[in-house]
Design a protein around this motif. Structure first.
Motif, PDB file in Angstrom:
ATOM      1  N   LYS A 154      -2.182   0.631  25.600  1.00  0.00           N
ATOM      2  CA  LYS A 154      -1.621   1.839  26.207  1.00  0.00           C
ATOM      3  C   LYS A 154      -2.216   1.629  27.732  1.00  0.00           C
ATOM      4  O   LYS A 154      -3.339   0.995  28.174  1.00  0.00           O
ATOM      5  N   LYS A 211      -8.077   6.922  15.895  1.00  0.00           N
ATOM      6  CA  LYS A 211      -6.577   7.142  15.816  1.00  0.00           C
ATOM      7  C   LYS A 211      -6.499   8.808  15.703  1.00  0.00           C
ATOM      8  O   LYS A 211      -5.681   9.274  16.008  1.00  0.00           O
ATOM      9  N   LEU A 214      -6.529  10.431  19.071  1.00  0.00           N
ATOM     10  CA  LEU A 214      -5.381  10.011  19.949  1.00  0.00           C
ATOM     11  C   LEU A 214      -4.260  10.569  19.297  1.00  0.00           C
ATOM     12  O   LEU A 214      -3.424  10.897  20.148  1.00  0.00           O
TER      13      LEU A 214
END
Length: 267
Positions: A154, A211, A214
């Motif tokens: 990212k 995860k 996010l």
């Protein structure tokens, strides 16, 4: 568009891999220079990119030029290539602690510059990079660079005054996470689990937890509360962590990291 790289170490290699593997550019549109012939041979064999030992050649051909060298070599490289870089070349510096203004002065002419702070998880395609363009870089050019870093993790644009915070929260933080995984595995070993298996369980738990944050956008505190059943095992563990100053120690460590980053930026 030609992507050029001066330096082909671990981070440079990760960026090159992202560009090639995501089809942002074909190998023939990537040129890499390095003084280390073995490094050039390795990167050529792995990705099929063009290689040269001449930094000026790379600087002259690149539309987007990545500076992937150690801080002590940066200004020698800039002195070498400054007359080969056109005003339209977008220069991307991943060199730690080097401010935009300082790099601009070293080139001695108008440049387009993006300062980037990446981190080591880029090596496994899960990097986090902060990007700050100077005033000469257009939005379209910034998007190109962000897209490159999104290809192996990212990338987000931040103001340069946040770079010390970025150093603490993503640049240096893999070390803190590795320490936590190691400690979690040590405890599992105490409980009788083989060490290799303990590392797998601990690392996967950290990966999965990250995860969840996010992908859902939920604050981590909400997920923590969901795991903490009344009178259960997790809330006892959380209480002990709070008593032992778990969160305060992380905050103190990160503030120390930020302060050190500020010190280095002044030298």
């Amino acid at each position: 568009m030609i992507f050029g790289f001066i330096g082909s170490g671990n981070m440079g290699g990760a960026i090159i891999g992202g560009i090639i593997n995501s089809d942002i550019a074909s190998p023939e549109n990537v040129i890499v220079s390095d003084k280390n012939e073995q490094a050039l041979k390795n990167i050529n064999e792995k990705y099929g990119v063009k290689v040269t030992s001449d930094n000026k050649e790379t600087a002259d051909k690149a539309d987007v030029l990545f500076l992937c060298v150690k801080p002590q070599f940066l200004y020698g490289v800039i002195d070498e290539i400054k007359n080969s870089v056109s005003d339209n070349t977008v220069i991307v510096s991943i060199v730690a602690g080097q401010a935009i203004e300082t790099i601009e002065k070293a080139f001695e002419h108008n440049i387009k510059l993006v300062r980037v702070m990446p981190n080591t998880p880029a090596l496994v395609g899960e990097g986090m990079a902060a990007l700050t363009p100077n005033s000469n870089v257009t939005k379209e050019e910034t998007d190109v660079v962000v897209n490159v870093f999104n290809s192996f993790g990212k990338g987000e644009v931040v103001s340069e005054n946040l770079m010390d915070a970025v150093t603490a929260v993503s640049g240096s933080s893999p070390a803190y996470v590795f320490m936590m995984i190691e400690a979690m595995a040590d405890a599992a070993v105490i409980g009788g689990m083989p060490r290799s298996q303990a590392y797998t369980f601990a690392a996967q738990a950290v990966l999965g937890s990250a995860k969840m944050v996010l992908e859902t956008g939920k604050p981590p505190g909400e997920w923590k509360d969901m795991v903490c059943s009344p009178a259960g095992t997790t809330i006892d563990a959380v209480a002990i962590l709070e008593k032992d100053g778990f969160r305060n120690s992380i905050i103190d460590a990160m503030v120390g990291c930020m302060n050190k980053s500020k010190e280095l930026g002044k030298k």
